[in-house]
Design a protein around this motif. Structure first.
Motif, PDB file in Angstrom:
ATOM      1  N   VAL A  63       0.836  -1.202   0.000  1.00 16.39           N
ATOM      2  CA  VAL A  63       0.000   0.000   0.000  1.00 16.39           C
ATOM      3  C   VAL A  63       0.871   1.252   0.000  1.00 16.39           C
ATOM      4  N   ALA A  64       1.951   1.233   0.751  1.00 22.52           N
ATOM      5  CA  ALA A  64       2.844   2.388   0.778  1.00 22.52           C
ATOM      6  C   ALA A  64       3.463   2.643  -0.599  1.00 22.52           C
ATOM      7  N   LYS A  70      -0.225   7.448   3.977  1.00 25.40           N
ATOM      8  CA  LYS A  70      -1.385   7.539   4.873  1.00 25.40           C
ATOM      9  C   LYS A  70      -2.243   6.275   4.804  1.00 25.40           C
ATOM     10  N   SER A  71      -2.469   5.793   3.603  1.00 26.17           N
ATOM     11  CA  SER A  71      -3.239   4.565   3.455  1.00 26.17           C
ATOM     12  C   SER A  71      -2.506   3.378   4.065  1.00 26.17           C
ATOM     13  N   ASP A 267     -12.203   1.332   2.232  1.00 27.35           N
ATOM     14  CA  ASP A 267     -12.554   2.668   1.758  1.00 27.35           C
ATOM     15  C   ASP A 267     -11.301   3.464   1.415  1.00 27.35           C
ATOM     16  N   ARG A 268     -10.318   3.468   2.313  1.00 24.42           N
ATOM     17  CA  ARG A 268      -9.090   4.234   2.071  1.00 24.42           C
ATOM     18  C   ARG A 268      -8.292   3.651   0.909  1.00 24.42           C
ATOM     19  N   LYS A 271     -10.124   4.489  -2.491  1.00 24.40           N
ATOM     20  CA  LYS A 271      -9.971   5.902  -2.842  1.00 24.40           C
ATOM     21  C   LYS A 271      -8.541   6.218  -3.266  1.00 24.40           C
ATOM     22  N   GLY A 272      -7.584   5.732  -2.494  1.00 22.74           N
ATOM     23  CA  GLY A 272      -6.190   6.018  -2.819  1.00 22.74           C
ATOM     24  C   GLY A 272      -5.768   5.413  -4.143  1.00 22.74           C
ATOM     25  N   ALA A 273      -6.177   4.172  -4.409  1.00 25.74           N
ATOM     26  CA  ALA A 273      -5.787   3.509  -5.650  1.00 25.74           C
ATOM     27  C   ALA A 273      -6.416   4.179  -6.863  1.00 25.74           C
ATOM     28  N   LEU A 274      -7.713   4.520  -6.774  1.00 27.95           N
ATOM     29  CA  LEU A 274      -8.392   5.144  -7.910  1.00 27.95           C
ATOM     30  C   LEU A 274      -7.869   6.553  -8.171  1.00 27.95           C
TER      31      LEU A 274
END
Length: 285
Positions: A63-64, A70-71, A267-268, A271-274
């Motif tokens: 994820v980083a 943040k995600s 959710d995070r 949102k972060g990936a898109l």
């Protein structure tokens, strides 16, 4: 006068239809069951085979690198809570179930929503169906799903998909209807093909509303997790059901908070990936 003559019983008409489907389409339903169980089993095995700390470390690292820091912090906190609460296997089962359900819901809702934004007759035709799907209580979807697919995770996923498609479809249609016409005219004036206009202009412009639709799909799918525990789907829903039937407040509370942690995590991440995938084509263009 017999009052039963004026009593409407949809089950009298629905039950023979289900019986007919089970009789004539049993191989198809069996194939769907095997496909869903295979995909779900693969995801669960991939999440549960390594030790929990390995999965947490790998998830935070990915994820980083792929989303943002943040995600990654949210991922670490959510997964650590599920592990420390003693609900790691159930949490991974729920994560796999929701991932499959949301993915299929989006794959169904997104193309239909795009078509509905382009063809108003299609939008008008499916609107009453979406109204009914969102008005019917969610546990009602479990009844025909169990009658066709028996108990287990498959009817839970089928019911979750049916429950998650309407909000994603509605908001996809709304998102593409709200794309500024001048941007579309600009793309057409440059001679760009429809696929380029869709990917480079419409999708980035519609992304804020699409994120809302994805968020709603995730939350509604997680809301079905608890009900899915009633039909033997396992996961955190089964833990909540067990806490309710045994009157164990601690177990029910821990399982409920674990569901919240999974919801925040998904959710995070979504949102972060898109948002990252939207910025990347914009930079390359």
């Amino acid at each position: 006068m017999n009052p039963d003559l004026f009593r409407l019983s949809p089950g009298m008409y629905f039950a023979p239809v289900v019986d007919w489907l089970n009789t004539n389409f049993h191989p198809f339903f069996e194939g769907v069951t095997k496909l869903i169980e295979t995909v779900l089993g693969f995801l669960e095995s991939a999440l549960l085979y390594p030790p929990a700390y390995v999965v947490i470390f790998a998830a935070v690292l990915l994820v980083a690198l792929l989303v943002n820091v943040k995600s990654a912090v949210v991922t670490a906190l959510a997964l650590a809570f599920c592990f420390l609460a003693g609900l790691w296997p159930a949490s991974m089962q729920t994560l796999a179930l929701v991932t499959v359900s949301v993915t299929v819901s989006v794959l169904i809702a997104f193309p239909i929503g795009v078509l509905a934004s382009r063809y108003k007759r299609l939008e008008i035709a499916i609107r009453p169906l979406l109204d009914i799907m969102q008005t019917v209580p969610p546990w009602v979807y479990l009844i025909p799903a169990v009658m066709i697919f028996s108990l287990g995770s498959v009817p839970a996923i089928i019911a979750t998909i049916i429950y998650g498609v309407p909000p994603m479809l509605r908001l996809t249609t709304l998102a593409f209807n709200q794309v500024p016409k001048d941007l579309l005219e600009l793309g057409q004036a440059t001679g760009a093909p429809p696929r380029w206009i869709l990917l480079k202009i419409e999708v980035p412009s519609a992304m804020p509303t699409l994120l809302v639709g994805l968020n709603q799909c995730i939350l509604l799918s997680l809301a079905m997790v608890v009900l899915a525990g009633l039909v033997g789907a396992g996961g955190l829903g089964a833990e909540v059901t067990r806490g309710l039937t045994r009157m164990e407040m601690g177990l029910g509370l821990r399982a409920g908070l674990a569901i919240v942690a999974i919801a925040i995590l998904l959710d995070r991440l979504s949102k972060g990936a898109l948002q990252r995938s939207t910025r990347s084509p914009a930079k390359s263009a």
